[in-house]
Structures are given as structure tokens and as C-alpha cells.
Design a protein around this motif. Structure first.
Motif, PDB file in Angstrom:
ATOM      1  N   GLY A   9      68.582  28.617 -13.802  1.00 13.94           N
ATOM      2  CA  GLY A   9      68.001  28.722 -12.813  1.00 13.94           C
ATOM      3  C   GLY A   9      67.755  27.200 -12.317  1.00 13.94           C
ATOM      4  O   GLY A   9      67.105  26.324 -12.931  1.00 13.94           O
ATOM      5  N   SER A  11      66.721  25.991  -9.205  1.00 15.86           N
ATOM      6  CA  SER A  11      66.510  25.605  -8.088  1.00 15.86           C
ATOM      7  C   SER A  11      65.123  24.696  -8.199  1.00 15.86           C
ATOM      8  O   SER A  11      65.114  23.794  -9.183  1.00 15.86           O
ATOM      9  N   ALA A  13      61.969  25.173  -9.670  1.00 15.19           N
ATOM     10  CA  ALA A  13      61.355  25.257 -10.724  1.00 15.19           C
ATOM     11  C   ALA A  13      62.268  24.534 -12.101  1.00 15.19           C
ATOM     12  O   ALA A  13      61.869  23.974 -12.978  1.00 15.19           O
ATOM     13  N   GLU A  35      73.127  29.725 -10.756  1.00 18.46           N
ATOM     14  CA  GLU A  35      74.037  30.496 -10.017  1.00 18.46           C
ATOM     15  C   GLU A  35      74.743  29.895  -8.760  1.00 18.46           C
ATOM     16  O   GLU A  35      75.778  30.180  -8.442  1.00 18.46           O
ATOM     17  N   GLU A  36      73.946  29.188  -8.172  1.00 20.99           N
ATOM     18  CA  GLU A  36      74.055  28.566  -6.862  1.00 20.99           C
ATOM     19  C   GLU A  36      75.081  27.600  -6.936  1.00 20.99           C
ATOM     20  O   GLU A  36      75.076  26.822  -7.940  1.00 20.99           O
ATOM     21  N   ARG A  43      63.792  25.177  -0.293  1.00 19.38           N
ATOM     22  CA  ARG A  43      63.971  26.319   0.620  1.00 19.38           C
ATOM     23  C   ARG A  43      63.118  26.373   1.788  1.00 19.38           C
ATOM     24  O   ARG A  43      63.496  27.178   2.984  1.00 19.38           O
ATOM     25  N   LYS A  48      62.669  27.213   8.848  1.00 19.88           N
ATOM     26  CA  LYS A  48      61.753  26.495   9.784  1.00 19.88           C
ATOM     27  C   LYS A  48      62.850  25.587  10.499  1.00 19.88           C
ATOM     28  O   LYS A  48      63.831  25.931  11.168  1.00 19.88           O
ATOM     29  N   VAL A  85      73.966  32.790 -15.575  1.00 20.24           N
ATOM     30  CA  VAL A  85      73.712  33.707 -17.017  1.00 20.24           C
ATOM     31  C   VAL A  85      73.640  35.040 -17.019  1.00 20.24           C
ATOM     32  O   VAL A  85      72.890  35.666 -16.264  1.00 20.24           O
ATOM     33  N   THR A 112      64.560  31.650 -13.273  1.00 19.58           N
ATOM     34  CA  THR A 112      65.581  32.318 -12.157  1.00 19.58           C
ATOM     35  C   THR A 112      65.027  32.843 -11.014  1.00 19.58           C
ATOM     36  O   THR A 112      65.607  33.678 -10.076  1.00 19.58           O
ATOM     37  N   LEU A 114      63.574  34.616  -7.588  1.00 22.41           N
ATOM     38  CA  LEU A 114      63.669  36.013  -7.006  1.00 22.41           C
ATOM     39  C   LEU A 114      64.852  35.991  -6.172  1.00 22.41           C
ATOM     40  O   LEU A 114      65.401  34.981  -5.726  1.00 22.41           O
ATOM     41  N   ARG A 132      67.252  33.447   1.959  1.00 19.96           N
ATOM     42  CA  ARG A 132      66.573  32.760   0.588  1.00 19.96           C
ATOM     43  C   ARG A 132      67.559  31.684   0.276  1.00 19.96           C
ATOM     44  O   ARG A 132      66.735  30.728  -0.028  1.00 19.96           O
ATOM     45  N   ASP A 281      58.377  31.026  -9.423  1.00 21.12           N
ATOM     46  CA  ASP A 281      58.088  32.218  -8.746  1.00 21.12           C
ATOM     47  C   ASP A 281      58.181  33.444  -9.733  1.00 21.12           C
ATOM     48  O   ASP A 281      57.721  34.463  -9.627  1.00 21.12           O
ATOM     49  N   HIS A 299      54.373  30.821  -4.389  1.00 21.63           N
ATOM     50  CA  HIS A 299      54.357  29.545  -3.543  1.00 21.63           C
ATOM     51  C   HIS A 299      54.831  28.406  -3.800  1.00 21.63           C
ATOM     52  O   HIS A 299      55.288  28.344  -5.112  1.00 21.63           O
ATOM     53  N   TRP A 300      55.395  27.448  -2.933  1.00 17.89           N
ATOM     54  CA  TRP A 300      56.109  26.166  -3.443  1.00 17.89           C
ATOM     55  C   TRP A 300      55.376  25.201  -4.373  1.00 17.89           C
ATOM     56  O   TRP A 300      56.238  24.705  -4.979  1.00 17.89           O
ATOM     57  N   PHE A 334      49.522  27.139  -0.439  1.00 18.07           N
ATOM     58  CA  PHE A 334      50.918  27.243   0.443  1.00 18.07           C
ATOM     59  C   PHE A 334      50.423  26.894   1.784  1.00 18.07           C
ATOM     60  O   PHE A 334      49.540  26.691   2.441  1.00 18.07           O
ATOM     61  N   TRP A 335      51.517  26.613   2.805  1.00 21.69           N
ATOM     62  CA  TRP A 335      51.384  26.514   4.051  1.00 21.69           C
ATOM     63  C   TRP A 335      52.362  27.126   4.932  1.00 21.69           C
ATOM     64  O   TRP A 335      53.336  27.618   4.119  1.00 21.69           O
TER      65      TRP A 335
HETATM   66  C1  FAD Z   1      62.962  30.920   3.443  1.00 24.68           C
HETATM   67  C2  FAD Z   1      61.833  30.575   2.571  1.00 24.68           C
HETATM   68  C3  FAD Z   1      60.719  29.987   3.348  1.00 24.68           C
HETATM   69  C4  FAD Z   1      59.714  29.471   2.328  1.00 24.68           C
HETATM   70  N1  FAD Z   1      58.468  29.032   3.029  1.00 24.68           N
HETATM   71  C5  FAD Z   1      57.734  28.466   2.149  1.00 24.68           C
HETATM   72  C6  FAD Z   1      56.295  27.848   2.715  1.00 24.68           C
HETATM   73  O1  FAD Z   1      56.286  27.558   3.854  1.00 24.68           O
HETATM   74  N2  FAD Z   1      55.451  27.546   1.976  1.00 24.68           N
HETATM   75  C7  FAD Z   1      55.237  27.843   0.522  1.00 24.68           C
HETATM   76  O2  FAD Z   1      54.368  27.574  -0.218  1.00 24.68           O
HETATM   77  N3  FAD Z   1      56.762  28.628   0.074  1.00 24.68           N
HETATM   78  C8  FAD Z   1      57.580  28.731   0.779  1.00 24.68           C
HETATM   79  N4  FAD Z   1      58.637  29.419   0.384  1.00 24.68           N
HETATM   80  C9  FAD Z   1      58.754  29.883  -1.409  1.00 24.68           C
HETATM   81  C10 FAD Z   1      59.407  28.809  -2.255  1.00 24.68           C
HETATM   82  O3  FAD Z   1      60.380  28.433  -1.470  1.00 24.68           O
HETATM   83  C11 FAD Z   1      59.542  29.281  -3.433  1.00 24.68           C
HETATM   84  O4  FAD Z   1      58.216  29.613  -4.035  1.00 24.68           O
HETATM   85  C12 FAD Z   1      60.272  28.693  -4.586  1.00 24.68           C
HETATM   86  O5  FAD Z   1      61.493  28.481  -4.019  1.00 24.68           O
HETATM   87  C13 FAD Z   1      60.317  29.137  -5.990  1.00 24.68           C
HETATM   88  O6  FAD Z   1      61.180  28.336  -6.653  1.00 24.68           O
HETATM   89  P1  FAD Z   1      62.011  28.802  -8.002  1.00 24.68           P
HETATM   90  O7  FAD Z   1      62.733  27.596  -8.641  1.00 24.68           O
HETATM   91  O8  FAD Z   1      60.843  29.265  -8.766  1.00 24.68           O
HETATM   92  O9  FAD Z   1      62.843  30.108  -7.524  1.00 24.68           O
HETATM   93  P2  FAD Z   1      64.093  30.030  -6.842  1.00 24.68           P
HETATM   94  O10 FAD Z   1      63.687  29.229  -5.543  1.00 24.68           O
HETATM   95  O11 FAD Z   1      64.102  31.612  -6.361  1.00 24.68           O
HETATM   96  O12 FAD Z   1      65.061  29.685  -7.836  1.00 24.68           O
HETATM   97  C14 FAD Z   1      65.883  30.546  -8.733  1.00 24.68           C
HETATM   98  C15 FAD Z   1      67.047  30.214  -8.931  1.00 24.68           C
HETATM   99  O13 FAD Z   1      67.455  30.646  -9.977  1.00 24.68           O
HETATM  100  C16 FAD Z   1      69.004  31.232  -9.898  1.00 24.68           C
HETATM  101  N5  FAD Z   1      69.203  32.172 -10.713  1.00 24.68           N
HETATM  102  C17 FAD Z   1      69.081  33.422 -10.548  1.00 24.68           C
HETATM  103  N6  FAD Z   1      69.634  34.186 -11.587  1.00 24.68           N
HETATM  104  C18 FAD Z   1      70.432  33.449 -12.332  1.00 24.68           C
HETATM  105  C19 FAD Z   1      71.126  33.548 -13.387  1.00 24.68           C
HETATM  106  N7  FAD Z   1      71.119  34.799 -13.992  1.00 24.68           N
HETATM  107  N8  FAD Z   1      71.668  32.460 -13.962  1.00 24.68           N
HETATM  108  C20 FAD Z   1      71.594  31.200 -13.416  1.00 24.68           C
HETATM  109  N9  FAD Z   1      70.839  31.086 -12.139  1.00 24.68           N
HETATM  110  C21 FAD Z   1      70.413  32.174 -11.599  1.00 24.68           C
HETATM  111  C22 FAD Z   1      69.092  31.540  -8.237  1.00 24.68           C
HETATM  112  O14 FAD Z   1      70.386  31.465  -7.676  1.00 24.68           O
HETATM  113  C23 FAD Z   1      68.049  30.265  -7.667  1.00 24.68           C
HETATM  114  O15 FAD Z   1      68.908  29.097  -7.311  1.00 24.68           O
HETATM  115  C24 FAD Z   1      59.828  29.815   1.083  1.00 24.68           C
HETATM  116  C25 FAD Z   1      60.839  30.586   0.455  1.00 24.68           C
HETATM  117  C26 FAD Z   1      61.724  30.898   1.071  1.00 24.68           C
HETATM  118  C27 FAD Z   1      63.198  31.651   0.850  1.00 24.68           C
END
Ligand code: FAD
Ligand code: SF4
Lengths: 404, 62
Positions: A9, A11, A13, A35-36, A43, A48, A85, A112, A114, A132, A281, A299-300, A334-335
Motif C-alpha cells: 500500500g 498511500s 500510511a 497498486e496505484e 486524498r 475539495k 500484491v 492497503t 480502503l 477515492r 485506515d 481519518h487522515w 478530522f476536519w
Molecule cells: C475524497 C476524500 C476526501 C477525504 N477528506 C478527508 C478529510 O477532509 N479529513 C480527514 O480526516 N480524512 C479525509 N479523508 C480520509 C483520508 O484520506 C484517509 O484516512 C487516508 O487516505 C487513509 O490513508 P491510508 O494510506 O491508510 O489508506 P488509502 O489512502 O486507502 O491507501 C491504501 C493504498 O493501498 C493500495 N492498495 C490496496 N490494495 C493493494 C494491494 N493488494 N497491493 C498493493 N497496493 C494496494 C491502494 O491502491 C491505495 O493506494 C478523505 C478521503 C477521501 C477519499
């Protein structure tokens, strides 16, 4: 010494995990499988600024505006972009990517996140959107025009934000929500009703306590058919009906609890595995600020907080060193920006059984409102609407003081 | 250490002021004020401030 860590993953995290592994003293190789096709990006702006933006930016322009800066300490981290993966065997320390390759690892970071849940209903696929990823945004930007009729299904935070941004862009926007006033699961009914009235006064329409039964139209969606029997004419639909944790690649590991994300202990160690942690997440972890029930937090702020603890834990597992033993009690925060409202929350308002409006007038949200959330008479969260940012410190400290 | 905040991006979220109050403050008008040349001993908290800025407006250089 030079243990290899695989981060799955790429992003927020995954990036923070790589940075924090270096800060925790891990010197061995780190591979991030993503994956991306893009380096990690932020995000929240997708619903926004980046959606609001006029102009004709290219995909690269858009990515450049939200890409995270690369820290020096992670210059040697190997980002395998566009390499998802397919499965991992945690006991054997191997993973297979979709391109058919096998990779070995000594330690694993599960990051990874959501993906959007999709509605299983009849009708055309064209004209249905989710939001997303950057690709989702580009697709949406390519179709949305001022003056169009847009239906957003699901009035959670992301749905409401997206609706607000499109309204400002000149679209005619209707939110369809089957379970009560917008964001009521978090805000509580009283504040949620007030936000609905506020948004309605700005021209947003709400269809509450009704769901989508199907879509009508020829090649593309032209009509949203409601469960109640009514219908709405549309040019495009955005589904914002919750998310699904990306855990399928872990399913072969029967010792893990994947019932809602990945279950971890309070130090972000994956329960049922030896050298694995989960971050962001996808992680379901107990937070002693509230109780001992493990929960996922979308939350971010959470990827950054959990990455730090997870990296320390994994580094200790790999090096045989001492893991920190203080309870891990990150403060959920969060905001959200919607029209002329900014919400800022600390803690876990959704756990509350009692809500107090401590400041302000629900009919004048722009002047500032403070809602306080209690469970069994004890503080669990706060939501500030348009309050002076200088006050955030105090609101956050009040939640921090819940730590045992 | 050199700190710059892109004031075109900054939306006065104030998260930086929570992470590193010695360097970032929200003034009485709710606007951000910051010290562009903080002492090196503050590096950890300044980097944390950069991490938690929702719009990633903070640049930390040597
Ligand atoms: C449009 C939008 C607006 C948001 N606005 C806010 C806000 O205002 N305030 C706030 O607090 N939070 C907000 N959030 C939430 C915040 O963006 C998320 O909490 C944050 O992105 C979580 O990060 P993450 O890395 O845990 O997960 P993700 O961002 O979901 O990243 C997971 C990554 O893993 C990859 N992946 C998945 N499966 C696999 C696999 N099998 N192999 C390899 N890679 C894989 C995915 O492609 C992705 O890139 C928002 C989210 C979105 C979508
Ligand atoms: S956290 Fe970022 S947006 Fe908020 S005040 Fe600081 S620099 Fe500005």
C-alpha cells in the motif's frame, strides 16, 4: 541487521510507515508495493480544491499539486508503482505481485487502506462515479459541467463535501441518504439537522430516509429510481456509500482476524502474525482513550500516528530490541470543509450517548458552534464548527486528558 | 533549519501550532504566524508539524 521490509500500500500510511521505519533505526531495504501508478499523494483535496479547480490540468499537474514531499531518509526506498500484491504468506515471508513475481520479506507493513463500496443495483454503469483515487477524480472532472443535475448517494462526510464542492461549481445537487440527516452518525441528530438546514439554504437538496433502488437510462444513467417509488433526473451520480477494507490479499493467512480490516494489538502488531504491523485506515486497533474495543478509524490523522508506533514495534520485532510499552492512545482528529463551514473534530463523537451544544446557535452555524459528546457522562469527543483555530489546542488537550 | 509555509496553500488549520507551538502560532485573527529559522533542537517537532499539515503547506530545509 539488513532485514527487508515490505510495505503493501503506497498511500499516506505506506509512506509514513517507510519514513518512521527509518526514524526508528531500520537501515535495511524497504520496498513499497503500490497498486496505484502515482507516488503517494494526499486524498482530502480530491473532494475539495482539486474538484473545485476550474482550468484543464493534466493528470500530472493534478498529481503534482497533491503529491507528498519525499524525505531524504526515504530516498532509497524502492517504490514499486502499479504493482499490486495478489497474496502474501506471512509465516513464509513471501508475497506474490499481480505481475507474477515472488518477493521475500522479513517484516511486513499492511497499509492497503480502503476502496469505495459499490451499490449493487440495476441500470447503466456509465455516469456512475466514486471518489477515492486521482483516477476517480480525473474521470469525474472529465464529465462534470456547471448546470448539470448531480445526485450524490450517501450523506457522510465525503459525500457532503463532494456535494458542496459541486454546488459551488454551479451544479444542481441532490443528496440521497437512507439513514437520517447528513453525517448524523458522527454529529448526532440535532447538529446534523442544523447542517442540513444550512446546506438547504445554500441550494442543496436532500432526499432523506430513502435509498437508491436502481438506475434508469440508455447508455448512461439518466434517472435515479428511489426505493420509495419516486425518481430523480440526473446527468451524473456519485456513490459515496462507505468503504471496504482491502484485505483480500491476506486471506490465505487463517490466523489473522480480517473481519473488519486487520485486527492489531495496541502497538499495531498484527494479531496472529510475528513480524507484521498494520497502519492507517485498514488497522483495527484498541484505543485506551475510550475503551478496549478495537476499531478502524478513517481519518487522515491516523496513518501518521499509527505509522510511528507501528514502525517502532516492527523495528523491535526485527532487531530483538525493546518495543515501547506505554499505551498507544492517538487522538482521532478530522476536519471537513463544506460551503462556508469548517468542521474540526477531536476524539470519537460517534461513541456518544449524550450530546451537548455548549456554544453557539444551531441556526447560525457560521458564527461558530461547539458540540461536546459524552458517553456514560464522560467526554469522548468534540466537534467545532467555524470556531477560531487558536482554540483547537485546548479542545485536543481535553481529549488527550482521557488517557489512562 | 529553515521553515517556509506556502501561504497560498495554508488554510489556517492550526495543526502545526499543536505539533510545534514553539515555532507555529495562530494569532488573534486566527491566522498563522511562524518562525522561519527555528533552532535545530526543534527539528523533530517541526517535521511533525509538516507531517500533520492537512494541505502539506510546510517545507522544512536544512
Ligand atoms: C475524497 C476524500 C476526501 C477525504 N477528506 C478527508 C478529510 O477532509 N479529513 C480527514 O480526516 N480524512 C479525509 N479523508 C480520509 C483520508 O484520506 C484517509 O484516512 C487516508 O487516505 C487513509 O490513508 P491510508 O494510506 O491508510 O489508506 P488509502 O489512502 O486507502 O491507501 C491504501 C493504498 O493501498 C493500495 N492498495 C490496496 N490494495 C493493494 C494491494 N493488494 N497491493 C498493493 N497496493 C494496494 C491502494 O491502491 C491505495 O493506494 C478523505 C478521503 C477521501 C477519499
Ligand atoms: S497546519 Fe498547515 S494549513 Fe494549518 S495553519 Fe499550519 S500550515 Fe497552515
Amino acid at each position: 541487521m539488513s532485514a527487508h521490509v515490505a510495505v503493501v500500500g503506497g498511500s499516506l500510511a505506506g509512506l509514513r510507515a517507510a519514513e518512521q521505519l527509518r526514524s526508528a533505526g531500520h537501515e535495511g531495504p524497504i520496498t513499497v508495493f503500490s497498486e496505484e501508478a502515482h507516488l503517494p499523494y494526499n486524498r482530502p483535496p480530491l473532494s475539495k480544491e482539486l474538484l473545485a479547480d476550474e482550468g484543464e490540468p493534466t493528470a500530472d499537474d493534478l498529481h503534482a499539486r497533491v503529491a507528498f514531499r519525499r524525505r531524504k531518509s526515504t530516498e532509497d526506498v524502492d517504490f514499486q508503482l502499479g504493482v499490486g500484491v495478489e497474496q502474501a504468506d506471512l509465516a513464509a515471508g513471501t508475497l506474490q505481485t499481480y505481475d507474477g513475481q515472488t518477493h521475500e520479506f522479513d517484516g511486513l507493513v499492511v497499509a492497503t487502506g480502503l476502496r469505495p463500496r459499490r451499490l449493487r443495483v440495476t441500470g447503466p454503469e456509465e455516469g456512475r462515479h466514486v471518489l477515492r483515487t486521482l483516477e476517480d477524480l480525473i474521470r469525474l472532472r472529465g464529465q462534470v459541467r456547471p448546470g448539470q443535475d448531480v445526485v450524490v448517494v450517501g450523506a457522510g462526510f465525503i459525500g457532503c463535501e463532494t456535494a458542496a464542492t459541486l454546488l459551488k461549481k454551479g451544479c444542481s445537487v441532490t443528496l440521497v441518504e437512507p439513514t437520517g440527516a447528513p453525517m448524523n452518525r458522527v454529529l448526532g441528530v440535532e447538529l446534523a439537522d442544523a447542517v442540513q438546514r444550512h446546506h438547504e439554504a445554500a441550494g442543496m437538496r436532500f432526499v432523506i430516509d430513502d435509498g437508491v433502488h436502481g438506475y434508469g437510462g440508455g447508455d448512461a444513467v439518466a434517472e435515479v429510481q428511489l426505493a420509495s417509488g419516486g425518481s430523480l433526473t440526473v446527468d451524473l451520480v456519485i456513490e459515496s456509500v462507505g468503504s471496504v477494507p482491502n484485505v483480500e490479499w491476506l486471506e490465505g493467512n487463517t490466523s489473522l482476524d480480517l473481519s473488519d480490516g486487520v485486527l492489531t494489538d495496541n502497538s499495531m502488531g498484527v494479531v496472529g502474525a510475528d513480524r507484521a504491523v498494520a497502519v492507517g485506515d485498514i488497522a483495527r486497533f484498541p484505543n485506551p482513550l475510550f475503551d478496549d474495543v478495537p476499531r478502524r478509524v478513517e481519518h487522515w490523522s491516523i496513518p501518521t500516528d499509527t505509522a510511528k508506533r507501528a514502525a517502532q514495534s516492527l523495528q523491535a520485532m526485527l532487531s530483538g530490541g525493546q518495543a515501547p510499552d506505554a499505551p498507544f492512545a492517538p487522538i482521532p482528529s478530522f476536519w471537513s470543509d463544506q460551503l462556508d463551514l469548517r468542521f474540526q473534530s477531536f476524539g470519537s463523537p460517534s461513541l456518544a450517548d449524550e450530546i451537548r451544544i455548549d456554544e453557539g446557535n444551531l441556526d447560525a452555524l457560521t458564527d461558530g458552534v461547539l458540540a461536546t459528546y459524552l458517553r456514560d457522562g464522560r467526554l469522548v469527543g468534540s466537534v467545532a464548527v467555524n470556531l477560531d483555530p487558536a482554540r483547537q489546542r485546548r479542545l485536543r488537550d481535553d481529549i488527550a486528558a482521557l488517557a489512562p | 533549519m529553515h521553515v517556509t509555509v506556502d501561504m497560498n496553500l495554508c488554510q489556517d488549520h492550526g495543526q502545526c501550532a499543536i505539533a510545534s507551538p514553539a515555532v507555529f502560532q495562530m494569532n488573534d485573527d486566527g491566522k498563522l504566524e511562524y518562525n522561519g529559522n527555528p533552532d535545530d533542537s526543534l527539528r523533530d517537532e517541526v517535521e511533525e508539524a509538516a507531517d500533520v499539515c492537512p494541505v502539506q503547506a510546510i517545507l522544512v530545509e536544512d
